[in-house]
Motif scaffolding. Structure first.
Motif, short mmCIF file in Angstrom:
data_model
loop_
_atom_site.label_atom_id
_atom_site.label_comp_id
_atom_site.label_asym_id
_atom_site.label_seq_id
_atom_site.Cartn_x
_atom_site.Cartn_y
_atom_site.Cartn_z
N GLN A 1 72.48 -35.10 43.61
CA GLN A 1 71.65 -36.05 42.87
C GLN A 1 72.03 -37.49 43.20
OE1 GLN A 1 70.89 -35.38 38.72
NE2 GLN A 1 70.80 -33.15 38.95
N ASN A 2 73.33 -37.77 43.38
CA ASN A 2 73.74 -39.11 43.79
C ASN A 2 73.07 -39.50 45.11
OD1 ASN A 2 75.38 -39.88 41.67
ND2 ASN A 2 77.21 -38.93 42.54
N ALA A 3 73.01 -38.54 46.02
CA ALA A 3 72.39 -38.80 47.32
C ALA A 3 70.90 -39.11 47.15
CB ALA A 3 72.59 -37.60 48.25
N ILE A 4 70.23 -38.38 46.28
CA ILE A 4 68.80 -38.59 46.05
C ILE A 4 68.55 -39.93 45.37
CG2 ILE A 4 66.79 -37.78 44.74
CD1 ILE A 4 67.87 -34.93 45.11
N PHE A 5 69.32 -40.21 44.32
CA PHE A 5 69.08 -41.41 43.52
C PHE A 5 69.50 -42.70 44.22
CE2 PHE A 5 70.03 -38.47 39.69
CZ PHE A 5 68.75 -37.94 39.75
N PHE A 6 70.60 -42.64 44.97
CA PHE A 6 71.19 -43.87 45.48
C PHE A 6 71.15 -44.03 46.99
CE2 PHE A 6 73.64 -42.62 41.60
CZ PHE A 6 72.96 -43.47 40.74
N TYR A 7 70.90 -42.93 47.73
CA TYR A 7 70.90 -43.03 49.19
C TYR A 7 69.63 -42.49 49.83
CZ TYR A 7 75.79 -43.82 48.12
OH TYR A 7 76.95 -44.31 47.58
N GLY A 8 68.69 -42.02 49.01
CA GLY A 8 67.40 -41.58 49.54
C GLY A 8 67.45 -40.34 50.38
N LYS B 1 71.00 -36.51 35.53
CA LYS B 1 72.37 -36.70 35.06
C LYS B 1 72.53 -38.13 34.58
CE LYS B 1 74.40 -38.16 39.44
NZ LYS B 1 74.94 -39.43 38.93
N ILE B 2 73.59 -38.35 33.80
CA ILE B 2 73.91 -39.68 33.29
C ILE B 2 75.40 -39.72 32.96
CG2 ILE B 2 73.38 -39.11 30.87
CD1 ILE B 2 72.12 -41.96 30.67
N LYS B 3 76.00 -40.89 33.14
CA LYS B 3 77.45 -41.00 32.99
C LYS B 3 77.81 -42.14 32.06
CE LYS B 3 79.72 -42.29 36.69
NZ LYS B 3 80.35 -42.21 38.02
N ILE B 4 78.87 -41.94 31.27
CA ILE B 4 79.41 -42.99 30.40
C ILE B 4 80.84 -43.28 30.83
CG2 ILE B 4 79.88 -43.73 28.04
CD1 ILE B 4 78.04 -41.50 27.06
N GLU B 5 81.14 -44.56 31.05
CA GLU B 5 82.50 -45.00 31.33
C GLU B 5 82.99 -45.79 30.12
OE1 GLU B 5 82.43 -47.23 34.92
OE2 GLU B 5 81.92 -45.50 36.19
N TYR B 6 84.05 -45.28 29.48
CA TYR B 6 84.60 -45.95 28.30
C TYR B 6 85.77 -46.84 28.70
CZ TYR B 6 81.95 -42.57 25.46
OH TYR B 6 80.96 -41.83 24.89
N PHE C 1 72.78 -42.80 36.44
CA PHE C 1 71.66 -42.25 35.66
C PHE C 1 70.46 -42.02 36.56
CE2 PHE C 1 68.40 -43.43 32.14
CZ PHE C 1 68.07 -42.10 31.98
N GLY C 2 69.91 -40.82 36.50
CA GLY C 2 68.70 -40.54 37.25
C GLY C 2 68.02 -39.28 36.78
N ILE C 3 66.70 -39.25 36.95
CA ILE C 3 65.88 -38.06 36.67
C ILE C 3 65.31 -37.59 37.99
CG2 ILE C 3 63.85 -37.16 35.48
CD1 ILE C 3 66.05 -37.81 33.55
N LEU C 4 65.36 -36.31 38.27
CA LEU C 4 64.84 -35.79 39.53
C LEU C 4 63.34 -36.07 39.66
CD1 LEU C 4 66.79 -32.40 39.66
CD2 LEU C 4 67.17 -34.43 41.08
N PRO C 5 62.88 -36.33 40.89
CA PRO C 5 61.50 -36.78 41.13
C PRO C 5 60.41 -35.97 40.43
CG PRO C 5 62.75 -36.95 43.15
CD PRO C 5 63.66 -36.27 42.15
N ASP C 6 60.54 -34.65 40.41
CA ASP C 6 59.49 -33.81 39.83
C ASP C 6 59.35 -33.97 38.32
OD1 ASP C 6 58.92 -32.85 42.32
OD2 ASP C 6 59.98 -30.94 42.07
N PHE C 7 60.32 -34.62 37.68
CA PHE C 7 60.31 -34.72 36.22
C PHE C 7 60.17 -36.16 35.72
CE2 PHE C 7 62.58 -30.89 37.39
CZ PHE C 7 62.02 -29.93 36.55
N ARG C 8 59.85 -37.06 36.64
CA ARG C 8 59.73 -38.46 36.24
C ARG C 8 58.36 -38.76 35.63
NH1 ARG C 8 62.50 -40.85 41.80
NH2 ARG C 8 64.62 -40.09 41.33
N GLY C 9 58.29 -39.85 34.88
CA GLY C 9 57.04 -40.28 34.28
C GLY C 9 56.60 -39.47 33.08
N LYS C 10 57.53 -38.70 32.50
CA LYS C 10 57.17 -37.84 31.37
C LYS C 10 57.99 -38.15 30.12
CE LYS C 10 55.86 -34.22 34.64
NZ LYS C 10 56.06 -32.83 35.12
N GLY C 11 58.72 -39.25 30.16
CA GLY C 11 59.51 -39.63 28.99
C GLY C 11 60.88 -39.02 28.91
N TYR C 12 61.26 -38.22 29.92
CA TYR C 12 62.57 -37.56 29.85
C TYR C 12 63.71 -38.56 30.03
CZ TYR C 12 59.70 -33.36 30.43
OH TYR C 12 58.76 -32.39 30.27
N GLY C 13 63.48 -39.60 30.84
CA GLY C 13 64.51 -40.61 31.02
C GLY C 13 64.83 -41.32 29.72
#
Length: 264
Positions: free
Chosen positions: A147-154, A184-189, A199-211
């Motif tokens: 997912q990191n590769a998809i969200f941040f490196y295309g 996925k989503i991450k919190i750094e305290y 933070f990212g939502i996979l392409p097939d699930f975007r635009g539906k309010g899941y983010g």
């Protein structure tokens, strides 16, 4: 900072990674220049996977134009060559005239900018899309890297990252919809603050309010820890994410510019 600019140190990440044998110390580098036991110039290299490197640093205003940062930069670029980085990004606060001027001198070309956003207006925190957040476990490491590769490196191809569940004060959550992982989503305290990232939502699930549902759920988790200082970064041109964060109560505080270094 004296000149009211920001430096993106990534200290929590670097300290945690340096303690992780999976990555090793050789992939994290800090360069410090002292004058009579006083730190006057600093440069750091960060790499979050995908064979990409980020260089960020600063020299004390009283010691600028003496070639100190240039020397650190030469050492850093030599190190980047040894690691065979495919891409190197140079970072500068959008208000730092000296930082932007240095990047121009070394022929850096503008790539993109990020807003640092802070949660200033708390909205009603509720899960509006039946989203479930589950703490990532060891078997999730491969999916996190994908997912990191998809969200941040295309791309879906990316070198594996450290086991994030073992990093101190960092929790990665897998975003699930009916037990299917959709992001996925991450919190750094850190002390009494929290930083939302990865933070990212996979392409097939975007635009539906899941983010929005996932972000609201994360803010609920942070709120339960009685933490009010919450920040995140977002690319300025990412209007979808920018609007989402604004709806959830975040506002822009500063801008970090990224420049592509082409002289490797």
């Amino acid at each position: 900072m004296k000149d009211k600019t920001n430096l993106k140190l990534e200290l929590d990440y670097k300290v945690s990674v340096s303690q992780n044998a999976y990555i090793g110390l050789k992939k994290i580098n800090e360069y410090l220049y002292y004058v009579e036991d006083v730190l006057v110039s600093y440069l750091g290299i960060s790499s979050f996977g995908g064979n990409n490197g980020e260089i960020n640093g600063m020299t004390h205003p009283d010691f600028r134009r003496k070639g100190l940062f240039t020397k650190l930069f030469e050492l850093a670029t030599e190190e980047c060559q040894k690691r065979n980085f495919n891409n190197i990004l140079l970072l500068s606060d959008g208000k730092s005239k000296s930082g932007i001027e240095f990047i121009k001198v070394v022929s850096g070309s503008y790539d993109f900018s990020e807003y640092r956003m802070k949660l200033l207006n708390k909205t009603t925190l509720e899960n509006i899309n039946s989203i479930n957040l589950r703490k990532a476990e060891k078997p999730d490491r491969k999916e996190i890297a994908r997912q990191n590769a998809i969200f941040f490196y295309g791309s879906e191809e990316c070198e594996s990252l450290p086991e994030e569940e073992e990093i101190i004060n960092v929790i990665t959550y897998m975003i699930e919809l009916k037990k299917a992982i959709i992001g996925k989503i991450k919190i750094e305290y850190s002390d009494n603050s929290a930083f939302v990232c990865g933070f990212g939502i996979l392409p097939d699930f975007r635009g539906k309010g899941y983010g929005k549902g996932a972000l609201m759920e994360v803010l609920c988790i942070i709120n339960e820890e009685n933490i009010n200082d919450v920040e995140l970064d977002v690319e300025c041109k990412n209007n979808t994410a920018l609007n989402l964060y604004k709806v959830c109560g975040f506002e822009e505080m500063s801008v970090m510019n990224y420049y592509r270094y082409n002289n490797m």
